[in-house]
Structures are given as C-alpha cells and as structure tokens.
Design an enzyme around this catalytic site. Structure first.
Site, PDB file in Angstrom:
ATOM      1  N   HIS A 136      -8.100  -4.983  -0.662  1.00 48.80           N
ATOM      2  CA  HIS A 136      -6.806  -4.359  -0.387  1.00 48.80           C
ATOM      3  C   HIS A 136      -5.834  -5.295   0.319  1.00 48.80           C
ATOM      4  O   HIS A 136      -4.641  -5.021   0.383  1.00 48.80           O
ATOM      5  CB  HIS A 136      -7.003  -3.085   0.437  1.00 48.80           C
ATOM      6  CG  HIS A 136      -5.805  -2.200   0.468  1.00 48.80           C
ATOM      7  ND1 HIS A 136      -5.115  -1.833  -0.670  1.00 48.80           N
ATOM      8  CD2 HIS A 136      -5.146  -1.614   1.502  1.00 48.80           C
ATOM      9  CE1 HIS A 136      -4.092  -1.069  -0.331  1.00 48.80           C
ATOM     10  NE2 HIS A 136      -4.087  -0.918   0.977  1.00 48.80           N
ATOM     11  N   SER A 154       0.848  -1.185   0.000  1.00 50.80           N
ATOM     12  CA  SER A 154       0.000   0.000   0.000  1.00 50.80           C
ATOM     13  C   SER A 154       0.894   1.248   0.000  1.00 50.80           C
ATOM     14  O   SER A 154       1.654   1.452  -0.946  1.00 50.80           O
ATOM     15  CB  SER A 154      -0.944  -0.046   1.200  1.00 50.80           C
ATOM     16  OG  SER A 154      -1.929   0.943   1.112  1.00 50.80           O
TER      17      SER A 154
END
Length: 707
Positions: free
Chosen positions: A680, A565
């Site tokens: 995610h 991320s």
C-alpha cells in the site's frame, strides 16, 4: 500550452491503450463493467496491460531531463547518512531499522543511549534483511517485530513478500541474533499474533474455509502452544463472518505482568467489543466506539470516540476523552468499576497520541492543528497534568517511550523547520535535543500561512499554504493541493523536506487541507463526514480549491490535486465533480470504484467509513460520488497521473487500473504506473520511493509549470 507538446503527445498515446480495450463504453457497474478483468491481480492479461502502461508512462516522464535530477535529489535526501535514526526504547537498548544505499532492504540494529548521544553511534547488527533475502532467495520486506515482555529476547518477526499486508511470522532470538530452531512459525496471511508467555501465543489468522470475513480478515482466535502444529491450536474465540475481524488481546503493565487476556471483535471499522477470557467469558460494557489503551499509574486507560455515561456512574464523558479505571477494582468486577476522567478536549482540540511509561502517562494533543505535550500523574485520587516545555508552534509527536523508566522521545517539526528529536526524562525533568535533521532546502524565502475556506454548508475549513514570500497574487503560482479527510486521521504540519527541495524552492506553492472526515478536531470532525454525509469531505476539498483561486494564489490552469488511498478517492471525486478547477491530479494507490469497493482487497472493512453498496439506500449515495461511475463522455478531465502497486492487498490495484482503462475508453489523456512491489506504500525501499517521487514531480512540473 507552452513547452508541453511532448507531454500532450505522450498522454494521447495512453488513450490508444493496449489491444482489447472496448471503444464502446458500457456503464461502469456490476456485470456490465467492461474492465472487470483488471480485478485479477495476477491475471496474465491484467499484468500485460500494466506493463504496457508502465512502459508508456516511464517513456513519457523519464525522458524529461528534470526526472533524473529529481530522482537523484530525492534519493540523496532519502538515503542521507545524517537523517535521524529513529529508535525504540527497550530493555536491551535503542533499536533502529535503517535503510540506505548499502542496506536497501534494511538492517535491524541496536545501540545504547550513551552512544546514541554521540555524533557517530556504534550500532550492533541484530538482523540484516538484505542478507536474509539473498540467502533465502525471497523478496523480504521487514514489517516489524513483537517481543515478549519484560525480557524482550524472544520476538515474533513479521516478513512480507513484496510489501503486502499479508506476512510470514517467525520466532527470532534477539540475543542470539538468530531464528529460533523449531520456534513459532506461521505461513503467509493477514494475521495478528500476541505473546501470552514464552510457550504460548494467541493467533487470529485464516484457519481454513469459513474463518475469514468478507473484508479478508480472520474472525477466529486460537491459542497455540510451543511445538504444536497449527492444526492442534485451541479455539478460544469466534466472532461473526459479517464482522471486520477479530484480534487477540493481552493487557500488560509496564513490568510485563498480564492482567487480562481476551479478544477484540471489530464489528465495523470504528466499533469494537472486548471479550475477556476466564472461566466464563465477559463482554465488557464499554461503548462500541472505545479503545482500551493500556495501563498507567495503576489504572486502566480507555479512549472514547463517542459521548458516553458509564452504567456504574452518573458522570457523562464526551467523545475524544480519555477515562481510567482503578486496575484492582476493574479486575475484581470489570462491569461495575467506576471510571474517572483523565483528559477532555476543548472546542478546537483533539487527542493526538499517548503512551505509558513506568509510572506516568505522556500525552500529546492538537490545539487548532498545533501540538502540545503533557505528563499526567495519578495522585491522591486525581490526574495531574504538567506541560512539557517543548518548542511551541510546532508539531509534536511521540517517537518512543520506555516501560522500565519514565523516559520518552518526541519529534518536533514544522513545515519549514527540520525535524528535531527531543529526549525527556520525567523523573528528573531533563529535556534535551538528541538529534536534528539538517535543512534539505532553503526556507528563508518561504512563508507558511493558515487560512479558512467556507464549505458548501457554511463550515469553516482550515488549510495551510506554503509559498514564496515574493509570490504574485495574480493566479499564476503553480500549486499542489494535498488532502486526505478520512478515518479520523489528522494532517498536521511536518517538515516538507522533499517538497521544499523539488517544488517550493522553484517558486511554487503547496497546500495542506484539514478536511472533515479527518481527525484534526476529534471524533466529531470525523463523524460529520461519514457514510451518508461523506460528500462533505469532497465539498471541503473543492471549497479550499475555490478559495485558493478566489485569493488569486493560483488559478485552475496552475492548480493540481494530490492524495493517496482515501486521499486518492478524494482527488478522484474532485476531478469528476469539478474538473474545471484543476489542471493536474496525482492519485496514489487510490480507491476509485465505490460501487464494487467491498469486493476488492480489504474494502469491506471500510463500510463504516463509506457505506455498504449492497444496501440500496447506501448504494445510492456511493454511486452519486463514485469517481469510476462519474467518468462520463462529454467531460474533459485534467490528465491524471495514477499510481498503484501489484502487491497492494489493502486497496486493490484494480481501482487505479480501471480508472485508467475507463479514461482511455473515453479518449481522455492520463498516465498510469503500477509498481510490482511496495504494497500500500507503492514502494518497497528508498530507491523505489525516490522513483515514485521523481515521477510525480516531473508530471507536476509538466502540467502546472510548463504552461
């Protein structure tokens, strides 16, 4: 290279790419970007490209005999029956969400504290997500539940299709173990729902055109009554389209009594405004970088992420502190109530976590990235702190707390010591170990050291090194350097179960860097590497890499960078600014195109961390480090492995897709894998997680060990 010809051949195949990629590389920004078509998440051409890339990557890595061993060992650890079943402490018992080889999607189950203390607790199934998905022919991923206090019988279940942040919300009866007939039910969306009472909820969601921010979050809050359609919901708050979003706010005490309702307007990623509902809405006069944290000991708690002096008082409070208001005084006049100090961090300290029990406040802090826990009690006009005698030199995390009693649970772990779950009853001061995870690797031949690197501006950056006691300081040790450095998120020592088993036991090293931008030392450690000064985070990571090489722990040919991320962006900046320092790079669900990040996924919500590319001055600093724009002809990059997910609606998969496509157009080697599920986290279940881990370590061994 020794023994790595196959990998080199496999990587070079990726350079050929799928048909249709331009061989002439245009500037990677704006309308001239040749790979904008990869931003269509479900676009047929983009999905076909991803399938082709997956095939090449899986062929290259899964054909390595180590892959199957890594996969088997990772799955064995992840699905182990003797791992700790973490629980919440609720009115109806101890709830746990469990996944294993039989419950792939998972099961929500419940037991008692008495049974949990035994070797084999007796679990009562509340919801079988596998059975639900099979019955409804849906790819359900359980994303949690919100149950109405104090009975905690009626719950709002969040179900994601494939792991996306967007969820379906359905009302569930935790006693009847069934969905409520004609109960609250919301279609898929990025939404926040909060109980007011058994017949009323507050909802922030997509209400139609003009109700979502640029970041893709709602800014309109409505009240919905039981049996009403969404069209009948009554609007109670409206923010601005330029906000990050708005969420409903209900302030309850430990008995479930409501003391205020309202909305939280997120002006930016880190700035908030609280509006209380009533005959006349009241905007609280808290600083924008403050968060209401609940009620403890009859006092309202607020955390501060900036220095502040209350309008109603003369006492200044420093960033990182907790303050409190007398609840009765605050309710009578929230704008004139006077706050007092609960906790103020020392020079190398930071608030780690806190929660309220029935009568007390339990707090954990970081002290030079080591943890301590305390009980706070408000007595005779002041807060009194009592240390909880948990093991020292370990990471302590709040795992659960009861609102009905003063009981709590803590996780205690370190890099080399398996996690333990401790039970604490503040009323009786009883402290005991409830659970202990067995060792997953042999730590007897390993050592953990803490060093400091000197960043470009002279700041000392701490990092942890995990290595073999017999490591040779000749630069030959294969080393993975992990970092994050953003959003005030700290990286603290935690048990390195799979890293130890798959990487450290083989004589390799692992490093965790505590970079500016993170939260290891409080708000200032974060804010000093934000926006115009974000380059400091990238400088810190590079400084740690250089320090490892200077100490001859490793060398550029044996050093790899890892991050996910924001950490994926970190790795991207490292290999584009200093590619000669690394021979491997693993980018998990990364940000990468920082010129277009606000147009992708939830990117606009992170302007507060990085800046706004539509503002010329800010675009300038973003372009200066954006990895996508810095992939240029004439440089050699360390054949990165990029992983993402089609279902990631937070960090758009186009960041990783375009990075791979641009590397291919440059004739540079790389590997790319896009999981179709997982959101995610890039993995929707333990099987997918084991596959991802096995792919990453197979890649790491090929790049750093087979030299």
């Amino acid at each position: 290279m020794k023994n790595s010809l196959f990998l080199a051949a496999s990587l070079s195949m990726s350079c050929l790419m799928a048909a249709g990629l331009s061989q002439a590389l245009a500037p990677a920004s704006g309308a001239e970007d040749p790979f904008l078509w990869l931003e269509e998440i479900e676009g047929p051409r983009a999905l076909a490209w991803a399938r082709t890339e997956n095939g090449k990557t899986l062929s290259a890595l899964q054909s390595d005999p180590r892959y199957q061993r890594f996969y088997g060992e990772a799955l064995h650890v992840l699905q182990a029956k003797d791992r700790i079943p973490y629980v919440s402490l609720g009115r109806r018992g101890l709830d746990n969400f469990w996944q294993d080889e039989n419950q792939v999607r998972g099961v929500l189950r419940r037991t008692t504290l008495e049974s949990y203390r035994t070797q084999s607790p007796r679990w009562e199934t509340i919801l079988d997500v596998d059975a639900l998905a099979d019955a409804e022919k849906k790819n359900w991923i359980y994303e949690g539940a919100s149950c109405l206090p104090p009975q905690e019988r009626l719950c709002l279940l969040h179900l994601s299709e494939g792991g996306k942040d967007a969820v379906f919300v359905r009302e569930f009866d935790a006693v009847a173990k069934a969905f409520v007939s004609n109960g609250f039910e919301l279609p898929e969306g990025k939404q926040q729902v909060t109980w007011v009472n058994s017949d009323t909820v507050l909802i922030a969601r997509d209400w139609g055109e003009g109700t979502m921010t640029q970041a893709g979050y709602p800014f309109v809050v409505k009240e919905l009554k039981r049996a009403q359609s969404l069209a009948e919901a009554h609007e109670v708050f409206r923010g601005e389209p330029t906000d990050v979003g708005a969420t409903p706010f209900v302030l309850r005490d430990s008995e479930g009594t409501i003391h205020a309702t309202g909305a939280v307007r997120s002006v930016s990623s880190f700035e908030h405004e609280y509006i209380l509902f009533g005959s006349k809405p009241i905007k609280l006069n808290l600083p924008k970088k403050a968060t209401i944290g609940g009620i403890a000991s009859g006092r309202l708690l607020v955390t501060l992420n900036e220095d502040w002096k209350a309008p109603s008082g003369d006492t200044p409070f420093s960033a990182g502190s907790i303050i409190s208001y007398d609840l009765a005084e605050w309710k009578q006049d929230p704008l004139r109530a006077r706050p007092t100090l609960v906790f103020k961090p020392g020079p190398r300290q930071a608030l780690s976590g806190f929660t309220a029990t029935r009568n007390l406040l339990i707090l954990t802090i970081l002290d030079n990235v080591q943890s301590r826990a305390f009980v706070y009690k408000y007595h005779r006009g002041a807060w009194q702190a009592t240390p909880i005698p948990l093991p020292e030199n370990a990471s302590v995390g709040l795992a659960a707390a009861s609102h009905e009693t003063d009981e709590a649970m803590f996780t205690v772990s370190s890099f080399l010591s398996p996690t333990m779950l401790w039970y604490f009853d503040a009323a009786t001061e009883r402290l005991e170990t409830l659970r202990a995870s067995p060792p997953r690797f042999d730590a007897s031949r390993l050592v953990v050291e803490q060093f400091e690197a000197i960043s470009r501006d002279g700041t000392r950056i701490p990092y942890f090194l995990l290595r073999s006691k017999s490591a040779r300081f000749d630069g030959s040790t294969p080393t993975l350097l992990y970092g994050y450095g953003g959003f005030q998120t700290p990286l603290i020592p935690s048990y390195a179960g799979l890293t130890g088993r798959l990487w450290l036991e083989q004589g390799n090293a692992y490093v965790v860097a505590n970079l500016r931008g993170g939260g290891e030392f409080g708000p200032q450690w974060h804010q000093t590497a934000q926006g115009a000064t974000k380059q400091r985070t990238w400088d810190d990571f590079i400084a740690v890499a250089e320090d490892l090489i200077r100490r001859k722990i490793t060398s550029p040919r044996s050093l790899g960078a890892v991050g996910g991320s924001q950490g994926g962006l970190l790795v991207g900046t490292a290999i584009t600014q200093r590619p000669e320092l690394f021979n491997a790079a693993i980018l998990q669900v990364p940000l990468f195109d920082m010129v277009r990040f606000t147009k992708l996924g939830a990117g606009a919500s992170w302007i507060g961390e990085y800046g706004d590319p539509t503002i010329p001055e800010q675009r300038k600093w973003l372009e200066a480090y954006s990895p996508y724009q810095r992939l240029v002809p004439g440089k050699t990059y360390p054949a990165p492995f990029i992983l993402t997910s089609t279902k990631d609606d937070r960090v758009h998969p186009a960041h990783g897709r375009k990075a791979a496509a641009r590397l291919a157009a440059l004739g540079q080697p790389y590997l790319y894998y896009e999981n179709t599920d997982g959101g995610h986290s890039a993995a929707a279940n333990l099987i997918e997680q084991a596959r991802r881990i096995a792919l990453e370590y197979t890649y790491a061994f090929r790049r750093l060990v087979d030299e």
